[in-house]
Structure formats: C-alpha cells, structure tokens
Design a protein around this motif. Sequence first.
Motif, PDB file in Angstrom:
ATOM      1  N   ASP A  80       0.821  -1.217   0.000  1.00 49.06           N
ATOM      2  CA  ASP A  80       0.000   0.000   0.000  1.00 49.06           C
ATOM      3  C   ASP A  80       0.854   1.267   0.000  1.00 49.06           C
ATOM      4  O   ASP A  80       2.035   1.249   0.327  1.00 49.06           O
ATOM      5  CB  ASP A  80      -0.946  -0.008   1.200  1.00 49.06           C
ATOM      6  N   TRP A 104      -7.672  -3.577   7.107  1.00 48.22           N
ATOM      7  CA  TRP A 104      -6.845  -2.512   6.524  1.00 48.22           C
ATOM      8  C   TRP A 104      -6.925  -2.500   5.004  1.00 48.22           C
ATOM      9  O   TRP A 104      -6.256  -1.677   4.371  1.00 48.22           O
ATOM     10  CB  TRP A 104      -5.351  -2.613   6.903  1.00 48.22           C
ATOM     11  N   ASN A 117      -8.617   3.258   8.295  1.00 45.11           N
ATOM     12  CA  ASN A 117      -7.635   3.939   7.431  1.00 45.11           C
ATOM     13  C   ASN A 117      -8.339   4.505   6.196  1.00 45.11           C
ATOM     14  O   ASN A 117      -9.523   4.220   5.954  1.00 45.11           O
ATOM     15  CB  ASN A 117      -6.428   3.061   7.086  1.00 45.11           C
ATOM     16  N   ASP A 174      -4.883   8.551   7.915  1.00 46.99           N
ATOM     17  CA  ASP A 174      -3.600   8.445   7.190  1.00 46.99           C
ATOM     18  C   ASP A 174      -3.238   9.795   6.570  1.00 46.99           C
ATOM     19  O   ASP A 174      -2.130  10.243   6.739  1.00 46.99           O
ATOM     20  CB  ASP A 174      -3.558   7.381   6.078  1.00 46.99           C
ATOM     21  N   TRP A 179       0.835   3.867   1.876  1.00 45.17           N
ATOM     22  CA  TRP A 179       1.350   4.373   3.151  1.00 45.17           C
ATOM     23  C   TRP A 179       2.715   3.748   3.467  1.00 45.17           C
ATOM     24  O   TRP A 179       3.649   4.430   3.877  1.00 45.17           O
ATOM     25  CB  TRP A 179       0.333   4.074   4.265  1.00 45.17           C
ATOM     26  N   ARG A 180       2.811   2.438   3.248  1.00 42.47           N
ATOM     27  CA  ARG A 180       4.109   1.756   3.526  1.00 42.47           C
ATOM     28  C   ARG A 180       5.148   2.146   2.478  1.00 42.47           C
ATOM     29  O   ARG A 180       6.339   2.238   2.784  1.00 42.47           O
ATOM     30  CB  ARG A 180       3.943   0.230   3.564  1.00 42.47           C
ATOM     31  N   PRO A 240      -2.855  -0.741  16.002  1.00 41.23           N
ATOM     32  CA  PRO A 240      -3.550   0.514  15.663  1.00 41.23           C
ATOM     33  C   PRO A 240      -5.064   0.335  15.580  1.00 41.23           C
ATOM     34  O   PRO A 240      -5.815   1.257  15.920  1.00 41.23           O
ATOM     35  CB  PRO A 240      -2.962   0.897  14.301  1.00 41.23           C
TER      36      PRO A 240
HETATM   37  C1  FRU Z   1      -0.844   0.601   5.947  1.00 40.81           C
HETATM   38  C2  FRU Z   1      -1.801   0.747   7.088  1.00 40.81           C
HETATM   39  C3  FRU Z   1      -2.237   2.193   7.230  1.00 40.81           C
HETATM   40  C4  FRU Z   1      -2.625   2.233   8.660  1.00 40.81           C
HETATM   41  C5  FRU Z   1      -1.510   1.429   9.258  1.00 40.81           C
HETATM   42  C6  FRU Z   1      -1.810   0.801  10.559  1.00 40.81           C
HETATM   43  O1  FRU Z   1      -0.397  -0.714   5.811  1.00 40.81           O
HETATM   44  O2  FRU Z   1      -2.891  -0.095   6.907  1.00 40.81           O
HETATM   45  O3  FRU Z   1      -3.246   2.533   6.340  1.00 40.81           O
HETATM   46  O4  FRU Z   1      -2.747   3.499   9.158  1.00 40.81           O
HETATM   47  O5  FRU Z   1      -1.196   0.439   8.314  1.00 40.81           O
HETATM   48  O6  FRU Z   1      -0.796  -0.050  10.976  1.00 40.81           O
END
Ligand code: FRU
Length: 325
Positions: free
Chosen positions: A18, A169, A197, A222, A20-21, A143
């Motif tokens: 994803d 997620w 998220n 996010d 974010w990572r 989270p």
């Molecule tokens: C990405 C995610 C983010 C979220 C976070 C939580 O892999 O799913 O969208 O905020 O991990 O660990």
Amino acid sequence: PDKEKIFVVGFSQCISTDAWRQAMHEEMLRELSFYPNIELIIKDAAGNNELQIAQIKEFQELGIDLLIVSPNESDPITPIVSEVFQSGVPVIVVDRKINSNQYTAYVGGNNFEIGYSVGQYIKNLIPDKLEILEIWGLKGSSPAKDRHQGLVSSLGGEESIKYRIDGEWERKVAKDKLRVFLKENPNASFNLIFGHNDVMAISASEVCKELGYEHIKVIGVDALPGPLAGIQAVSDGVLHTTFFYPTGGEKAIELAWKILSKDSFEKENILQTAAVDSSNVRIMKQQTDRIINQQTNIVRQQDMIRSQIDIYQSQKGLLIVFAVT
Ligand code: FRU
C-alpha cells in the motif's frame, strides 16, 4: 563510532503493497543518504504472521546489527521480537506495537489519541443521535485496537457504535464486506462511517455512492498526499475528514543511527496527528505538494552528487596515469 564500519539494519515490514508503507520506505531511503554507514535490508511479510517470524529469524541468522519491525499482529510477533531484543540486538518498533516492553525504541503515532480525536470531532459534527458504522483494521494489530478504544473512550461507551465491519486494513475487503452488509441490511440506521484507514474509508464512500447512501459522512485516517490518497479524497468530497498518521520512516532511521553510534535517544517517539477537513485541506494540499517537490529535488541533487563523485573518481585515476608517465 568506527567511521568505516558498516551496520546492517534489517527492517521486517508487515506488508508493503500500500501507498502508506511505500511512503515509509521512501522516507527511510531518503534519510539513509545521510548515513552511508547503514545498509538497510527490507523484508516484506505480505501480511502473513508466519512469514514475518521466518523473516526475522533469517535476519537473526544473518547477524544484523539492529532490527526495525512493524509487526503484522501483536500476539504472534511478540515472542520473536523479544527473543531478538534479549539476544542483545537493538529493536526499533514502528507503527504497530508488540505486547511487551522488550524493545529499544518505538516510533509512531498515538493510535488511541487518533481514535479519541475522531470521537471528539464526530461528537461535534453530529451532536444528536450519532450512529456509527465502524470499519476496523486487522483486529490483531495494535492501531486497530487502539483507534477503536480511543473512539469508545471519547464517546463514553459503545452505544453509538451500531455496526462493525472487519476490513483488515484492505481496500477490497472493506468494499466487498460493506456492499454485502448494505444489501443484506437495507434498514441499517447509521449516519457516519469511521474507517480505521483512508483506503477502507474511500472504498466505503464509493460503495455508499453506488448504493444511494451519499448523505453518509465518511472519516478515515492516514492523510497521505498524492492523487488517489486521503488529502485528495477530502478535497474531492469523497471523505469528510481524515486524520494524519505519519509513517515515522525518517525518524526510524535517525533513531537507528543514534542507537548504533551510542548516542542518546528517547525510548518512546510519538508522532502527532491532526484533522484534515474542508476548513484546512487547501493549505494542507499546498504544503504537502511543496514537500513532495522538495523531496524530488533532494533525490535529484543526490543523484547529481553521485555522478559528480563518479566523474571525480575517474579523473583521479587519469591524474595518476599522468603522474607516472
Ligand atoms: C498501511 C496501514 C495504514 C494504517 C496502518 C496501521 O499498511 O494499513 O493505512 O494506518 O497500516 O498499521
């Protein structure tokens, strides 16, 4: 520290597909250019606990100098992380937590506080008869638990949380489950969706549009910049609001260096959140666009410096040849 020594840092990432990572990795790589003595190896566990444990064991066998880990789910990953820590290898936990204090440092947002802020925000937004449909992240990941607990604590109980969907997620999981839920429960009464998220929240908003629930307000977490992400979604009215969840990539590398070079550091490094909604999304977008621009420039400059060094190295070779002839 020994100026010549190369430190090998292993990063066990729970999943990496994803945005974010990906943003976390980019931050790490950019920051790494300041620390030429660190070699970073990233292993992606593809959201699989067993694979993550196996990959951390591979790091142990390799003999890394420091472990960075973002645990897929807390319970199954805690024992192996504790084992690494007890063997004397420093451990930095990022974003998702383990269930013990057997780590050297933590970097990440305060997810309880994020849930709490969401609660405060929506109490204001819908002062009477708040009815929430909550889309959870992976339920064994910290989270998700913390965002839920924070929300419950700010609302003073679970009463207004009417429905729960386990979106894990994942955009597609959330989308498919919400669609099925709404088709099977046409009388479900709710006026707000909180997705743990943005990818799940955005897909929920799409399902709402598709099935005639446009009036439902959707909130996510996010606030990533970029064309398909949270800030743009708020700007387009797809999301009502999103809350910043910084990746901590840069800080994790900075901390790794402090630990490896025996400098002083904080054990808990908590990154701040903030709401992004129609009141500030324009300025937020301007700011993040500027940052992205600057970051692209930094990478370009780094490339230029590297090619200058290459030219210099080859010219130095030439000078030596001249000197001996
Ligand atoms: C990405 C995610 C983010 C979220 C976070 C939580 O892999 O799913 O969208 O905020 O991990 O660990």
